[in-house]
Design an enzyme around this catalytic site. Structure first.
Site, PDB file in Angstrom:
ATOM      1  N   TRP A 108       0.795  -1.226   0.000  1.00  9.78           N
ATOM      2  CA  TRP A 108       0.000   0.000   0.000  1.00  9.78           C
ATOM      3  C   TRP A 108       0.827   1.276   0.000  1.00  9.78           C
ATOM      4  CZ3 TRP A 108       2.068   1.873   4.366  1.00  9.78           C
ATOM      5  CH2 TRP A 108       2.474   0.953   5.343  1.00  9.78           C
ATOM      6  N   ASN A 109       2.143   1.182   0.164  1.00 10.11           N
ATOM      7  CA  ASN A 109       2.902   2.422   0.436  1.00 10.11           C
ATOM      8  C   ASN A 109       3.029   3.349  -0.773  1.00 10.11           C
ATOM      9  OD1 ASN A 109       4.560   0.382  -0.570  1.00 10.11           O
ATOM     10  ND2 ASN A 109       6.394   1.159   0.417  1.00 10.11           N
TER      11      ASN A 109
ATOM     12  N   LYS B 241      -2.648  -7.013  -8.430  1.00  9.05           N
ATOM     13  CA  LYS B 241      -3.338  -7.281  -7.155  1.00  9.05           C
ATOM     14  C   LYS B 241      -2.840  -6.220  -6.172  1.00  9.05           C
ATOM     15  CE  LYS B 241      -4.361  -9.149  -3.111  1.00  9.05           C
ATOM     16  NZ  LYS B 241      -4.095  -7.883  -2.356  1.00  9.05           N
ATOM     17  N   PRO B 242      -3.633  -5.138  -6.008  1.00 14.27           N
ATOM     18  CA  PRO B 242      -3.206  -4.108  -5.060  1.00 14.27           C
ATOM     19  C   PRO B 242      -3.440  -4.554  -3.623  1.00 14.27           C
ATOM     20  CG  PRO B 242      -5.338  -3.557  -6.005  1.00 14.27           C
ATOM     21  CD  PRO B 242      -4.900  -4.846  -6.663  1.00 14.27           C
TER      22      PRO B 242
ATOM     23  N   GLY C 109       6.285  -6.617  -0.384  1.00 13.17           N
ATOM     24  CA  GLY C 109       5.511  -6.597   0.862  1.00 13.17           C
ATOM     25  C   GLY C 109       6.344  -7.087   2.026  1.00 13.17           C
ATOM     26  N   SER C 110       5.669  -7.705   2.983  1.00 13.88           N
ATOM     27  CA  SER C 110       6.348  -8.088   4.229  1.00 13.88           C
ATOM     28  C   SER C 110       7.170  -9.372   4.043  1.00 13.88           C
ATOM     29  CB  SER C 110       5.309  -8.319   5.320  1.00 13.88           C
ATOM     30  OG  SER C 110       4.498  -9.418   4.970  1.00 13.88           O
TER      31      SER C 110
ATOM     32  N   GLU D  96      10.472  -8.530  -3.230  1.00 14.76           N
ATOM     33  CA  GLU D  96      11.173  -7.425  -2.572  1.00 14.76           C
ATOM     34  C   GLU D  96      10.478  -7.194  -1.248  1.00 14.76           C
ATOM     35  OE1 GLU D  96      11.015  -3.458  -4.233  1.00 14.76           O
ATOM     36  OE2 GLU D  96      11.653  -2.871  -2.227  1.00 14.76           O
ATOM     37  N   LEU D  97      11.191  -7.491  -0.170  1.00 19.34           N
ATOM     38  CA  LEU D  97      10.551  -7.465   1.144  1.00 19.34           C
ATOM     39  C   LEU D  97      11.018  -6.228   1.910  1.00 19.34           C
ATOM     40  CD1 LEU D  97      10.928 -11.287   1.582  1.00 19.34           C
ATOM     41  CD2 LEU D  97       9.155  -9.999   0.409  1.00 19.34           C
TER      42      LEU D  97
ATOM     43  N   CYS E 143      10.368   1.140   1.600  1.00 22.27           N
ATOM     44  CA  CYS E 143      11.228   0.004   1.972  1.00 22.27           C
ATOM     45  C   CYS E 143      12.677   0.447   2.118  1.00 22.27           C
ATOM     46  CB  CYS E 143      11.089  -1.122   0.956  1.00 22.27           C
ATOM     47  SG  CYS E 143      11.226  -0.562  -0.730  1.00 22.27           S
TER      48      CYS E 143
HETATM   49  O1  TXE Z   1       2.119  -6.599   3.977  1.00 18.09           O
HETATM   50  P1  TXE Z   1       1.729  -7.973   3.303  1.00 18.09           P
HETATM   51  P2  TXE Z   1       1.255  -5.613   4.878  1.00 18.09           P
HETATM   52  C1  TXE Z   1       6.212  -4.269   5.573  1.00 18.09           C
HETATM   53  C2  TXE Z   1       6.022  -3.254   6.687  1.00 18.09           C
HETATM   54  C3  TXE Z   1       4.625  -3.528   7.152  1.00 18.09           C
HETATM   55  C4  TXE Z   1       4.485  -5.011   6.922  1.00 18.09           C
HETATM   56  C5  TXE Z   1       3.067  -5.514   6.734  1.00 18.09           C
HETATM   57  O2  TXE Z   1       6.915  -3.543   7.722  1.00 18.09           O
HETATM   58  O3  TXE Z   1       4.436  -3.245   8.501  1.00 18.09           O
HETATM   59  O4  TXE Z   1       5.238  -5.245   5.755  1.00 18.09           O
HETATM   60  O5  TXE Z   1       2.413  -4.855   5.662  1.00 18.09           O
HETATM   61  C6  TXE Z   1      -0.851  -9.518  -0.274  1.00 18.09           C
HETATM   62  N1  TXE Z   1      -0.497 -14.610  -0.876  1.00 18.09           N
HETATM   63  N2  TXE Z   1       6.035  -3.702   4.269  1.00 18.09           N
HETATM   64  O6  TXE Z   1       0.408  -6.356   5.870  1.00 18.09           O
HETATM   65  O7  TXE Z   1       0.811  -8.753   4.167  1.00 18.09           O
HETATM   66  C7  TXE Z   1      -1.575  -8.378   0.392  1.00 18.09           C
HETATM   67  O8  TXE Z   1      -2.970  -8.457   0.146  1.00 18.09           O
HETATM   68  C8  TXE Z   1      -0.432 -13.632  -1.782  1.00 18.09           C
HETATM   69  C9  TXE Z   1       7.218  -3.538   3.491  1.00 18.09           C
HETATM   70  O9  TXE Z   1       0.515  -4.725   4.003  1.00 18.09           O
HETATM   71  O10 TXE Z   1       2.994  -8.599   2.915  1.00 18.09           O
HETATM   72  C10 TXE Z   1      -0.883  -7.184  -0.243  1.00 18.09           C
HETATM   73  O11 TXE Z   1      -1.389  -6.971  -1.550  1.00 18.09           O
HETATM   74  N3  TXE Z   1      -0.560 -12.338  -1.465  1.00 18.09           N
HETATM   75  C11 TXE Z   1       6.914  -3.296   2.079  1.00 18.09           C
HETATM   76  C12 TXE Z   1       0.561  -7.645  -0.334  1.00 18.09           C
HETATM   77  O12 TXE Z   1       0.498  -9.069  -0.306  1.00 18.09           O
HETATM   78  C13 TXE Z   1      -0.745 -11.997  -0.178  1.00 18.09           C
HETATM   79  C14 TXE Z   1       5.744  -2.469   1.761  1.00 18.09           C
HETATM   80  C15 TXE Z   1       1.456  -7.149   0.816  1.00 18.09           C
HETATM   81  O13 TXE Z   1       0.878  -7.533   2.025  1.00 18.09           O
HETATM   82  C16 TXE Z   1      -0.810 -12.979   0.814  1.00 18.09           C
HETATM   83  C17 TXE Z   1       4.627  -2.723   2.632  1.00 18.09           C
HETATM   84  C18 TXE Z   1      -0.680 -14.342   0.433  1.00 18.09           C
HETATM   85  N4  TXE Z   1      -0.710 -15.347   1.316  1.00 18.09           N
HETATM   86  C19 TXE Z   1       4.800  -3.307   3.850  1.00 18.09           C
HETATM   87  N5  TXE Z   1      -0.995 -12.349   2.010  1.00 18.09           N
HETATM   88  C20 TXE Z   1       8.071  -2.945   1.171  1.00 18.09           C
HETATM   89  N6  TXE Z   1       9.009  -3.834   0.994  1.00 18.09           N
HETATM   90  O14 TXE Z   1       8.086  -1.915   0.556  1.00 18.09           O
HETATM   91  C21 TXE Z   1      -1.034 -11.022   1.773  1.00 18.09           C
HETATM   92  N7  TXE Z   1      -0.894 -10.806   0.442  1.00 18.09           N
END
Ligand code: TXE
Length: 520
Positions: A145-146, A169-170, A219-220, A241-242, A275
């Site tokens: 979401w960032n 998939k946002p 994402g995470s 990219e985590l 990130c």
């Molecule tokens: O991330 P998620 P979240 C870090 C930051 C934050 C933490 C959690 O520390 O506090 O991650 O953020 C999708 N299979 N970053 O909860 O859960 C989800 O719907 C497939 C760092 O938002 O990883 C979303 O579209 N997809 C980061 C995406 O994954 C799945 C930027 C990210 O969600 C899924 C943001 C699954 N099983 C947060 N579960 C960076 N690197 O820039 C969830 N999703």
């Protein structure tokens, strides 16, 4: 591993993080809609892949132009769901799209160019080979979401330029910007080439369990590991990219004004929800007091968005993120960190005051875990050696920077940082430069975004080998004394014997005759 069933007729509801105002609900995709989106994207992909690269380039340019012409629509939707001011949305996600597109196109031309292989004529007469890059098919891009627009761009352009279809998939926290992006894509690309599915992790998982051919995930760490495992089971390429916990090292000889301004910006840009935000700064003790004082003064001046007028940074995007930020700050203060400024919510929506914590230690969560908020932890160090050691003492490794006037020393120190992007006197800015790989080490994940090195996810190499079919190959059956002599001649030639080449020529002829005779 199968996704939990989705509740019926679910919708995503959210509010503007700066004002708390309700935003229009967005329907969640049902399992059959996810499958249908993938199938339609696949049907559209074949025709798209058949177009010459130059035509795909023209379509991507048209998309860029269309988005820039509709800048107000874009910043309105982004600002609504992130709470950031429109100026910030424009500067961080829109203003650079044209330059980004041009660099992405030049990286694509390089990465997708066929490669002719030079085969030695004596050993491989009448043969030629070329390595071509073929699109994977349908690429899923799962985004956080960032940066609701920018996170897609990094991969959308190379994926499409390679000849793939894409399903976006946002994040469930920012679904609306993707709706706008999909509308723009529909106007310039063939129907269904860019698909969109909406929902939380369950929808993300359904997408991966569907028939996609590659996945790009940002994402995470927790989810990134799940996504990688699922992609592994399906044997599809996966680029993740985590998170990050970027460190900056500030040396006593730095240009202090510029360093304070640069570190302030890259710690607080997008309220630290980046990130590659600087989350830890290791400052040489000799200048620590002055550095902290000046940076604290800068941070005090910054305005957090209230939903109106100009602001320097937005609020946290969602409640969970605000909770993480509060916890990290509270724990650090309880363990002895000194709050130079901030340290509390603004009182408007999910806003949190820019926070500088001095006298932090490696043991604090604000130094070890990703905070992803407007918080910067200062750790005072004796010297550069200690700074490098502590900077590398992290689970993450995305960007790392050294701030100094001694460029040569800075460069040498930057190379010792365990990161994917090492910088001197700057930070994070290559994230919007598609000619350079954006990548990391450790828990940041091995994915590569941008540059020709990212294309493994988007295109597979296909070797095309053409034999003119004139003579049989000399090592085919039968095995006879001439084959033994041929082997020796080859080895002697490799060892530098000039005469072996003449022996080889004679033996090759004899072998061809023997092979033809056996097959006759
Ligand atoms: O991330 P998620 P979240 C870090 C930051 C934050 C933490 C959690 O520390 O506090 O991650 O953020 C999708 N299979 N970053 O909860 O859960 C989800 O719907 C497939 C760092 O938002 O990883 C979303 O579209 N997809 C980061 C995406 O994954 C799945 C930027 C990210 O969600 C899924 C943001 C699954 N099983 C947060 N579960 C960076 N690197 O820039 C969830 N999703």
């Amino acid at each position: 591993m199968t996704a939990e069933p989705l509740p019926r007729a679910d919708v995503i509801e959210s509010t503007n993080p700066a004002t708390g105002a309700a935003l229009p609900p967005v329907p969640m995709s049902t399992p059959s809609e996810v499958a249908d989106t993938i199938a339609r994207a696949r049907a559209a992909q074949a025709g798209w892949a058949a177009l010459p690269l130059e035509e795909r380039i023209q379509a991507v340019k048209a998309l860029v132009r269309r988005m820039l012409e509709r800048q107000d629509e874009a910043t309105t939707v982004m600002s609504g769901e992130t709470g950031r001011g429109k100026t910030e949305c424009m500067m961080s996600e829109l203003a650079s799209i044209d330059a980004f597109g041009k660099m992405a196109i030049s990286a694509a031309r390089e990465a997708l160019a066929p490669h002719k292989v030079n085969l030695p004529k004596l050993e491989y007469p009448g043969k030629r080979a070329v390595v071509e890059l073929v699109p994977r098919g349908v690429v899923a891009i799962i985004a956080p979401w960032n940066y609701p627009l920018g996170n897609f761009f990094k991969s959308l352009m190379p994926a499409l330029l390679s000849g793939n279809a894409v399903v976006l998939k946002p994040s469930e926290h920012t679904p609306r910007t993707a709706v706008w992006l999909k509308e723009q894509c529909d106007r310039v690309f063939p129907r269904d080439l860019v698909g969109l599915v909406q929902g939380d992790g369950r929808v993300g998982q359904l997408l991966l369990e569907g028939a996609v051919d590659a996945v790009v995930f940002t994402g995470s760490v927790r989810t990134g590991k799940k996504v990688s495992a699922l992609a592994g089971e399906r044997l599809i390429p996966c680029s993740v990219e985590l998170g990050g916990k970027d460190a900056a090292i500030v040396l006593a000889d730095c240009d202090l004004d510029r360093t304070v301004a640069g570190i302030g910006y890259w710690a607080l840009h997008n309220a630290g929800q980046n990130c590659a935000a600087i989350e830890r700064v290791y400052v040489e003790e000799a200048i620590a007091d002055t550095f902290v004082k000046r940076l604290g003064r800068l941070m005090e001046h910054l305005q957090v968005s209230t939903g109106e007028g100009l602001s320097d940074l937005g609020p946290l995007q969602n409640r969970q993120q605000l909770d993480i930020v509060r916890r990290h700050v509270q724990e650090a203060v309880a363990q002895g960190a000194v709050t130079v400024c901030g340290g509390e919510p603004t009182g408007h929506g999910l806003g949190y005051r820019p926070t500088l914590l001095d006298r932090c230690t490696q043991a604090m969560t604000v130094v070890s875990e990703e905070t992803f908020g407007p918080v910067l932890a200062v750790v005072r160090v004796k010297n550069a050696e200690e700074a490098v050691r502590l900077a590398n003492d992290s689970a993450y490794g995305l960007n790392g920077s050294v701030w100094t006037r001694d460029i040569e020393r800075g460069e040498a120190l930057a190379r010792r940082l365990e990161v994917g992007v090492a910088l001197v006197n700057n930070h994070a800015l290559t994230g919007i430069m598609p000619e350079m790989p954006w990548t990391g080490v450790k828990d940041t994940g091995p994915g590569v975004a941008s540059s020709k090195y990212a294309y493994h996810t988007f295109a597979r190499p296909r070797t095309v080998f053409i034999d003119s079919g004139k003579d049989p190959d000399p090592w085919w059956f039968p095995v006879n004394p001439d084959l033994d002599a041929l082997g020796h001649a080859l080895i002697d030639r490799s060892l530098g014997s000039f005469m072996a080449t003449f022996r080889l020529l004679g033996l090759l002829k004899k072998r061809v005759a023997a092979i033809r005779k056996l097959a006759n």
